[in-house]
Design an enzyme around this catalytic site. Structure first.
Site, PDB file in Angstrom:
ATOM      1  N   ASP A  82       0.852  -1.194   0.000  1.00  0.00           N
ATOM      2  CA  ASP A  82       0.000   0.000   0.000  1.00  0.00           C
ATOM      3  C   ASP A  82       0.891   1.250   0.000  1.00  0.00           C
ATOM      4  O   ASP A  82       1.832   1.348   0.801  1.00  0.00           O
ATOM      5  CB  ASP A  82      -0.862  -0.042   1.282  1.00  0.00           C
ATOM      6  N   HIS A  83       0.631   2.186  -0.892  1.00  0.00           N
ATOM      7  CA  HIS A  83       1.355   3.466  -0.956  1.00  0.00           C
ATOM      8  C   HIS A  83       2.878   3.322  -1.016  1.00  0.00           C
ATOM      9  O   HIS A  83       3.595   3.919  -0.199  1.00  0.00           O
ATOM     10  CB  HIS A  83       0.984   4.367   0.233  1.00  0.00           C
ATOM     11  N   ASP A 104       2.904   4.982  -5.472  1.00  0.00           N
ATOM     12  CA  ASP A 104       2.148   6.213  -5.237  1.00  0.00           C
ATOM     13  C   ASP A 104       3.014   7.416  -5.600  1.00  0.00           C
ATOM     14  O   ASP A 104       3.759   7.929  -4.790  1.00  0.00           O
ATOM     15  CB  ASP A 104       1.713   6.281  -3.769  1.00  0.00           C
ATOM     16  N   GLU A 134      -1.398   5.919  -8.756  1.00  0.00           N
ATOM     17  CA  GLU A 134      -2.347   6.932  -8.255  1.00  0.00           C
ATOM     18  C   GLU A 134      -2.196   8.216  -9.050  1.00  0.00           C
ATOM     19  O   GLU A 134      -1.088   8.684  -9.306  1.00  0.00           O
ATOM     20  CB  GLU A 134      -2.111   7.211  -6.763  1.00  0.00           C
ATOM     21  N   HIS A 178      -7.896   9.990   3.634  1.00  0.00           N
ATOM     22  CA  HIS A 178      -7.465   9.019   4.646  1.00  0.00           C
ATOM     23  C   HIS A 178      -7.851   9.474   6.053  1.00  0.00           C
ATOM     24  O   HIS A 178      -7.990  10.668   6.307  1.00  0.00           O
ATOM     25  CB  HIS A 178      -5.947   8.842   4.573  1.00  0.00           C
ATOM     26  N   GLY A 179      -8.003   8.508   6.935  1.00  0.00           N
ATOM     27  CA  GLY A 179      -8.182   8.819   8.349  1.00  0.00           C
ATOM     28  C   GLY A 179      -9.632   8.876   8.793  1.00  0.00           C
ATOM     29  O   GLY A 179     -10.551   8.491   8.053  1.00  0.00           O
ATOM     30  N   GLY A 210      -8.994   5.725   1.120  1.00  0.00           N
ATOM     31  CA  GLY A 210      -9.696   6.551   2.107  1.00  0.00           C
ATOM     32  C   GLY A 210     -11.171   6.217   2.184  1.00  0.00           C
ATOM     33  O   GLY A 210     -12.015   7.104   2.283  1.00  0.00           O
ATOM     34  N   ASN A 252     -10.280   0.471  -0.232  1.00  0.00           N
ATOM     35  CA  ASN A 252      -9.282   0.380   0.833  1.00  0.00           C
ATOM     36  C   ASN A 252      -9.839   0.752   2.199  1.00  0.00           C
ATOM     37  O   ASN A 252     -10.438   1.827   2.351  1.00  0.00           O
ATOM     38  CB  ASN A 252      -8.133   1.357   0.531  1.00  0.00           C
TER      39      ASN A 252
END
Ligand code: G3H
Ligand code: 13P
Ligand code: ZN
Length: 307
Positions: A82-83, A104, A134, A178-179, A210, A252
């Site tokens: 991921d990322h 990313d 991305e 995100h978050g 996100g 995700n």
């Protein structure tokens, strides 16, 4: 069952209008909770590992935990980076047995993003590994993501980017972030933009980062038992369900796992102040991950019985 890639998973998801869940894993209980849920639902699965997860648990530990899960599972499971921030971390994961990586380059200029993505694609494809890239940048937690903004993915650029890089899937920005604090006001995603991208890139798998929903039951539980998570909010489940019918094949989820575990552990600690065996509070935490993931698979992603 050995690890699989995502090509077949996404082809079927695209055709049938559902999404595969990509869940972030950081320890044994999270992996077990997710695997138990997917097994009961007979759902395809993507387990994803961030740079932070590699640092926290160590890549070898994560790999071995997933190997243990695979030895007991008949599910198609992909192991995804991921990322990935640069070529080197992608290469390291490809060499270490991951079946999918994300490069990313969204923090770079457009041409630099293309250059690094092409380099990762060349290395990955030679080794049978698929690549997510991305384009666009997810809004910061504090930003007003419900308004039109240049960080959203440009559809024309998306076509050019996919053609020039040869990436296998594309993460786009249409309003998620995100978050745990995604929307100050009304939660909105730019479906017109998503539809345009999907129409211009037919059959091409789109990825939504996100995408946690920040279940209010967990926010309230955490706050009730000493937490201070404030007015957290996520992407409403009906918007995610709709996105899955618009070419979004991978959704995700990380924050919801964190919230589920933390809320339940806080409650357990408050109700059992004399307990100090981690197995006592990690058992309900693992169960909470399982229940939450099972709900997503069945009611939000729509990927139950798709193996
Ligand atoms: O998109 C980011 C994921 O939620 C991973 O977070 O870098 O804290 O592991 P992390
Ligand atoms: P959330 O923070 O919404 O769970 O998003 C996770 C993610 O996009 C991981 O790449
Ligand atoms: Zn992400």
């Amino acid at each position: 069952m050995p690890l699989t890639g995502t090509r077949e998973m996404f082809a079927r998801a695209y055709k049938e209008g559902y999404a595969v869940g990509a869940f972030n894993v950081n320890n044994m209980e999270i992996i077990q909770g997710i695997i138990q849920a997917a097994t009961e639902e007979q759902a395809p699965l993507i387990l994803q590992v961030s740079a932070g997860a590699r640092k926290y648990a160590g890549q070898a530990y994560i790999r071995k935990l997933i190997e243990a899960a695979l030895s007991e599972s008949d599910l198609p499971i992909a192991l995804h980076l991921d990322h990935g921030q640069d070529f080197d971390i992608c290469k390291d994961c490809i060499d270490g047995g991951f079946t999918s990586v994300m490069i990313d380059g969204s923090h770079l200029s457009y041409e630099e993003n293309i250059a690094v993505t092409k380099r990762v694609v060349a290395y990955a494809h030679d080794r049978g590994v698929v690549v997510e890239a991305e384009l666009g940048r997810l809004a910061g937690v504090e930003d007003d993501v419900s308004s039109e903004h240049s960080i959203y993915t440009d559809p024309e650029q998306a076509v050019d980017f996919v053609q020039r890089t040869g990436c296998d899937s594309l993460a786009i920005a249409i309003g998620t972030s995100h978050g745990a604090y995604k929307f100050a006001g009304e939660a909105k995603l730019d479906f017109a933009r998503l539809e345009k991208i999907t129409n211009m890139l037919p059959d091409f798998p789109i990825v939504l980062h996100g995408a946690s929903s920040v279940p209010q039951e967990f926010v309230q539980m955490a706050n009730q038992y000493g937490g201070d998570i404030g007015s957290a909010s996520g992407v409403p489940e009906d918007l995610l369900r709709k996105a899955a019918t618009y070419g979004v094949c991978k959704i995700n989820i990380d924050t919801d796992i964190r919230l589920a575990m933390t809320a339940v552990i806080r409650k357990y600690m408050a109700e059992n102040p004399s307990h100090f065996d981690p197995r006592q509070y990690l058992t309900p935490a693992r169960d909470a991950v399982k229940k939450m993931v099972q709900h997503k698979i069945r009611n939000v992603l729509g990927c139950s019985n798709k193996i």
